[in-house]
Design a protein around this motif. Structure first.
Motif, PDB file in Angstrom:
ATOM      1  N   THR A 166       0.809  -1.214   0.000  1.00 19.09           N
ATOM      2  CA  THR A 166       0.000   0.000   0.000  1.00 19.09           C
ATOM      3  C   THR A 166       0.843   1.264   0.000  1.00 19.09           C
ATOM      4  O   THR A 166       0.429   2.285  -0.555  1.00 19.09           O
ATOM      5  CB  THR A 166      -0.931   0.008   1.228  1.00 19.09           C
ATOM      6  OG1 THR A 166      -0.143  -0.137   2.432  1.00 19.09           O
ATOM      7  CG2 THR A 166      -1.933  -1.120   1.139  1.00 19.09           C
ATOM      8  N   ARG A 167       2.031   1.218   0.594  1.00 25.92           N
ATOM      9  CA  ARG A 167       2.850   2.430   0.704  1.00 25.92           C
ATOM     10  C   ARG A 167       3.872   2.547  -0.414  1.00 25.92           C
ATOM     11  O   ARG A 167       4.042   3.622  -0.989  1.00 25.92           O
ATOM     12  CB  ARG A 167       3.570   2.459   2.052  1.00 25.92           C
ATOM     13  CG  ARG A 167       2.643   2.574   3.248  1.00 25.92           C
ATOM     14  CD  ARG A 167       3.419   2.596   4.548  1.00 25.92           C
ATOM     15  NE  ARG A 167       2.535   2.701   5.710  1.00 25.92           N
ATOM     16  CZ  ARG A 167       2.958   2.714   6.964  1.00 25.92           C
ATOM     17  NH1 ARG A 167       4.268   2.612   7.226  1.00 25.92           N
ATOM     18  NH2 ARG A 167       2.099   2.803   7.968  1.00 25.92           N
ATOM     19  N   ARG A 170       1.977   1.495  -3.931  1.00 26.81           N
ATOM     20  CA  ARG A 170       0.824   2.372  -4.124  1.00 26.81           C
ATOM     21  C   ARG A 170      -0.430   1.601  -4.534  1.00 26.81           C
ATOM     22  O   ARG A 170      -1.253   2.085  -5.300  1.00 26.81           O
ATOM     23  CB  ARG A 170       1.118   3.448  -5.174  1.00 26.81           C
ATOM     24  CG  ARG A 170       2.328   4.310  -4.915  1.00 26.81           C
ATOM     25  CD  ARG A 170       2.185   5.165  -3.670  1.00 26.81           C
ATOM     26  NE  ARG A 170       3.042   6.336  -3.693  1.00 26.81           N
ATOM     27  CZ  ARG A 170       4.340   6.347  -3.408  1.00 26.81           C
ATOM     28  NH1 ARG A 170       4.943   5.205  -3.098  1.00 26.81           N
ATOM     29  NH2 ARG A 170       5.040   7.467  -3.428  1.00 26.81           N
ATOM     30  N   ALA A 173      -6.376   0.173  -0.871  1.00 23.60           N
ATOM     31  CA  ALA A 173      -6.594  -0.316   0.485  1.00 23.60           C
ATOM     32  C   ALA A 173      -7.004  -1.784   0.503  1.00 23.60           C
ATOM     33  O   ALA A 173      -6.751  -2.491   1.483  1.00 23.60           O
ATOM     34  CB  ALA A 173      -7.652   0.531   1.177  1.00 23.60           C
ATOM     35  N   LEU A 205      -4.311   2.129   8.000  1.00 20.53           N
ATOM     36  CA  LEU A 205      -4.655   1.988   6.578  1.00 20.53           C
ATOM     37  C   LEU A 205      -6.031   2.557   6.290  1.00 20.53           C
ATOM     38  O   LEU A 205      -6.216   3.318   5.327  1.00 20.53           O
ATOM     39  CB  LEU A 205      -4.590   0.509   6.195  1.00 20.53           C
ATOM     40  CG  LEU A 205      -5.153   0.147   4.820  1.00 20.53           C
ATOM     41  CD1 LEU A 205      -4.181   0.586   3.729  1.00 20.53           C
ATOM     42  CD2 LEU A 205      -5.428  -1.349   4.713  1.00 20.53           C
ATOM     43  N   LYS A 208      -5.790   6.568   6.685  1.00 22.45           N
ATOM     44  CA  LYS A 208      -4.927   7.315   5.769  1.00 22.45           C
ATOM     45  C   LYS A 208      -5.243   7.033   4.308  1.00 22.45           C
ATOM     46  O   LYS A 208      -5.105   7.916   3.461  1.00 22.45           O
ATOM     47  CB  LYS A 208      -3.459   6.991   6.055  1.00 22.45           C
ATOM     48  CG  LYS A 208      -2.991   7.480   7.415  1.00 22.45           C
ATOM     49  CD  LYS A 208      -1.541   7.121   7.667  1.00 22.45           C
ATOM     50  CE  LYS A 208      -1.090   7.616   9.025  1.00 22.45           C
ATOM     51  NZ  LYS A 208       0.322   7.242   9.311  1.00 22.45           N
ATOM     52  N   LYS A 209      -5.643   5.807   3.991  1.00 24.48           N
ATOM     53  CA  LYS A 209      -5.919   5.470   2.600  1.00 24.48           C
ATOM     54  C   LYS A 209      -7.357   5.755   2.205  1.00 24.48           C
ATOM     55  O   LYS A 209      -7.629   6.155   1.076  1.00 24.48           O
ATOM     56  CB  LYS A 209      -5.603   3.987   2.354  1.00 24.48           C
ATOM     57  CG  LYS A 209      -4.132   3.686   2.141  1.00 24.48           C
ATOM     58  CD  LYS A 209      -3.689   4.135   0.766  1.00 24.48           C
ATOM     59  CE  LYS A 209      -2.242   3.772   0.498  1.00 24.48           C
ATOM     60  NZ  LYS A 209      -1.788   4.245  -0.832  1.00 24.48           N
ATOM     61  N   CYS A 210      -8.293   5.491   3.125  1.00 21.95           N
ATOM     62  CA  CYS A 210      -9.713   5.613   2.787  1.00 21.95           C
ATOM     63  C   CYS A 210     -10.408   6.779   3.491  1.00 21.95           C
ATOM     64  O   CYS A 210     -11.521   7.140   3.120  1.00 21.95           O
ATOM     65  CB  CYS A 210     -10.450   4.317   3.115  1.00 21.95           C
ATOM     66  SG  CYS A 210      -9.788   2.873   2.285  1.00 21.95           S
ATOM     67  N   THR A 447      -6.713   4.825  -5.999  1.00 15.84           N
ATOM     68  CA  THR A 447      -5.981   5.222  -4.806  1.00 15.84           C
ATOM     69  C   THR A 447      -6.130   6.716  -4.563  1.00 15.84           C
ATOM     70  O   THR A 447      -6.559   7.478  -5.439  1.00 15.84           O
ATOM     71  CB  THR A 447      -4.500   4.863  -4.944  1.00 15.84           C
ATOM     72  OG1 THR A 447      -3.953   5.535  -6.092  1.00 15.84           O
ATOM     73  CG2 THR A 447      -4.322   3.371  -5.095  1.00 15.84           C
ATOM     74  N   ASP A 448      -5.764   7.137  -3.365  1.00 17.42           N
ATOM     75  CA  ASP A 448      -5.887   8.546  -3.013  1.00 17.42           C
ATOM     76  C   ASP A 448      -4.962   9.414  -3.864  1.00 17.42           C
ATOM     77  O   ASP A 448      -5.315  10.544  -4.218  1.00 17.42           O
ATOM     78  CB  ASP A 448      -5.542   8.725  -1.529  1.00 17.42           C
ATOM     79  CG  ASP A 448      -5.901  10.106  -1.005  1.00 17.42           C
ATOM     80  OD1 ASP A 448      -7.075  10.485  -1.100  1.00 17.42           O
ATOM     81  OD2 ASP A 448      -4.993  10.801  -0.512  1.00 17.42           O
ATOM     82  N   GLU A 522      -3.765  14.762   1.434  1.00 13.18           N
ATOM     83  CA  GLU A 522      -3.332  13.754   2.395  1.00 13.18           C
ATOM     84  C   GLU A 522      -2.922  14.442   3.687  1.00 13.18           C
ATOM     85  O   GLU A 522      -2.302  15.487   3.682  1.00 13.18           O
ATOM     86  CB  GLU A 522      -2.147  12.990   1.816  1.00 13.18           C
ATOM     87  CG  GLU A 522      -1.694  11.844   2.703  1.00 13.18           C
ATOM     88  CD  GLU A 522      -0.537  11.105   2.063  1.00 13.18           C
ATOM     89  OE1 GLU A 522       0.017  10.231   2.716  1.00 13.18           O
ATOM     90  OE2 GLU A 522      -0.225  11.424   0.919  1.00 13.18           O
TER      91      GLU A 522
END
Length: 569
Positions: A166-167, A170, A173, A205, A208-210, A447-448, A522
């Motif tokens: 995820t980090r 990329r 989620a 997760l 920060k992601k969703c 993704t964001d 973000e």
């Protein structure tokens, strides 16, 4: 007497034995000891070696770890310790060699006393972290997968696998949820208690992601139900509340964890940053918290860097410069400290000094396999240097810096947005569009980061007066978001989404929710404490430009030309 009963005394000599067979009888054959060594001997040596390593006495630690291997070559802890000693010396090749030897020789068993299917998962995960640190992401992912295959209940490997996907890769989620759900399921299968570490990483997760605050809070509470003294869960819950401007709740989280973990510099640092953002905050209290964090760990660059930025915000540039210089001295490879220092010198009107700082930081943070650009750690430094050259009017040098930033990390969102913003200011809309299109191909859909790029692309078209192009970009982003949401809805592997320790029957019957789009930036929270107090420090799209109600195009600020700087190579 204690040593006689603990180690076993050999009559007729002055030696204590370290092995037991069966019910405790010590046996020898041709002068060679038979049986397995007592575990307490390896425990004792590893304990003292770890203390020496914490005090940075590498020679003493290495000697103790080697003695532990002589006693029991199948114990993987000593190999991890030797690898860490080599890493302290910056000898990564030797560090990997120690871990490979340990993987070949060590034997490990799971919680149910059954031998692992493959190699020692702790050593595999440690080697994966080392490969990830060196920038070998595919090798690291492969090692994490091998670790969870060897022992499916190894929670740390599942968390590492979720975070690298995820980090670093990329991915969305959903890729992380699969790992966390598998960890929860495997722990329950072997009869182990739930892991607060898994729930804490999972909650991070989701937030920060969703941006799903409700589910993040639920998972943080699940982690605290497992371990009431989980510092990481309290810390991240406090950061979540601070991001939502719930200052009293955030303060309660920090004060709670400091009751049982008083010297946690990360918690004190996050507490200080929260107080600095709080309305009508007391600067004296913020400075006292930063000093308290430095008293706990005087060599923590993650504390010195935000401390310097806060002091600069108060107007004391000389003290801020000293703090940032100190951060680069205690940790030469801390890229955020170099970047913050360079950006500060740029704003104060010292471009030559800023160039020198960026160059020194790139040399210090460059990775062995990073190529000419130095690797992904240098991406933010190249990006900051590019913003400097653009502000000085040397756009050719700025393009070279931005190109180097994307070569170091082709998914560096700050470099992409800064470069496109510069091209837009120069009326090079075709180049800016091409950059957006090439960048969108490199990010995982849904993704964001992808949503932020689409939004920046749409705003650029609106400012240039191309409403048709702006609407097309918007439609494309919506199609992508709906397709990703439909794919997630059709995946049956997410049916058991909520953690078992907090799941209720009514919650299982609720209709599933999917985030279609979210254009906000973000947040500044980070477990690694590499946060910036000012979001513009990385050249991101300013919040004023993100306002959707804005209809009239804004004119770019003209940049003053000066003597062209030297080629940043």
């Amino acid at each position: 007497m204690v040593e006689d009963r603990l180690f076993g005394y050999r009559s007729g000599t002055d030696m204590y034995e370290t092995s037991l067979i069966g019910d405790g009888a010590i046996q020898f054959r041709d002068g060679i000891r038979l049986g397995n060594p007592l575990r307490v001997n390896a425990d004792r040596l590893n304990y003292h070696a770890k203390k020496e390593l914490r005090s940075n006495r590498l020679e003493e630690a290495q000697e103790l770890y080697e003695q532990a291997i002589q006693i029991d070559p199948r114990d993987g802890r000593a190999y991890i310790g030797l690898s860490r000693c080599a890493q302290r010396r910056r000898d990564f090749k030797l560090a990997k060699e120690y871990l490979r030897i340990g993987i070949a020789q060590s034997v490990s068993c799971g919680y149910d006393s059954k031998p692992d299917v493959g190699a020692n998962p702790f050593l595999l995960q440690t080697l994966g972290c080392l490969e990830e640190k060196m920038g070998h992401l595919s090798e690291a992912e492969s090692l994490y997968i091998s670790a969870v295959r060897s022992r499916p209940s190894h929670a740390a490997s599942w968390v590492a696998l979720a975070q690298i996907r995820t980090r670093k890769f990329r991915q969305g989620a959903a890729a992380g949820r699969v790992c966390f759900q598998a960890a929860e399921r495997e722990l329950e299968k072997v009869g182990m208690p739930p892991s607060s570490y898994v729930y804490t990483a999972w909650a991070s997760l989701e937030y920060k992601k969703c941006g799903d605050v409700r589910r993040a809070r639920k998972l943080f509470k699940a982690a605290l139900m497992v371990d009431k003294k989980c510092s990481a869960a309290w810390l991240q819950l406090g950061m979540l509340e601070a991001d939502l401007d719930h200052w009293d709740q955030a303060e309660l989280c920090y004060e709670t964890v400091l009751k049982f973990d008083q010297r946690n510099s990360r918690v004190i640092q996050a507490y200080a940053i929260m107080e600095s953002k709080r309305p009508y905050s007391n600067s004296r209290k913020v400075i006292d918290l930063f000093e308290r964090a430095l008293k706990a760990n005087s060599r923590d660059a993650g504390v010195l860097q935000p401390y310097g930025l806060y002091v600069a915000k108060l107007g004391d540039i000389d003290s801020a410069r000293d703090l940032l210089r100190r951060a680069t001295e205690v940790n030469k490879r801390h890229a955020p400290a170099w970047q913050a220092w360079g950006v500060m010198e740029t704003r104060e009107g010292y471009p030559e000094e800023a160039r020198n700082i960026f160059q020194q930081g790139i040399w210090a943070c460059a990775q062995l396999t990073g190529g000419q650009s130095g690797g992904y750690k240098c991406a933010r430094l190249w990006q900051g240097w590019g913003v400097l050259e653009a502000s000085e009017g040397d756009f050719a040098a700025a393009r070279r810096c931005f190109s180097r930033a994307l070569d170091a990390d082709n998914r560096n969102l700050a470099a992409i947005t800064a470069w496109t913003h510069m091209e837009e200011g120069l009326d090079n809309l075709s180049e800016a569009r091409q950059l957006f299109k090439q960048s969108l191909e490199k990010f995982t859909p849904g993704t964001d980061e992808t949503k932020q790029l689409f939004r920046a692309y749409e705003l650029m078209e609106q400012r240039s007066g191309n409403e048709a192009n702006a609407q097309e970009v918007y439609r494309q982003s919506m199609r992508e978001s709906f397709s990703v949401a439909s794919a997630d809805q059709g995946d049956s592997s997410f049916s058991n989404y909520s953690p078992s320790v907090v799941r209720t029957k009514n919650e299982e019957k609720k209709k599933r929710e999917f985030e279609v789009s979210r254009w906000d930036q973000e947040g500044s929270s980070s477990m690694k404490a590499e946060m910036m107090l000012d979001g513009s420090i990385e050249g991101k799209v300013p919040r004023s430009a993100m306002n959707k109600k804005k209809k009239k195009p804004t004119s770019s600020s003209t940049t003053s030309t000066s003597t062209p700087p030297s080629d940043p190579k």
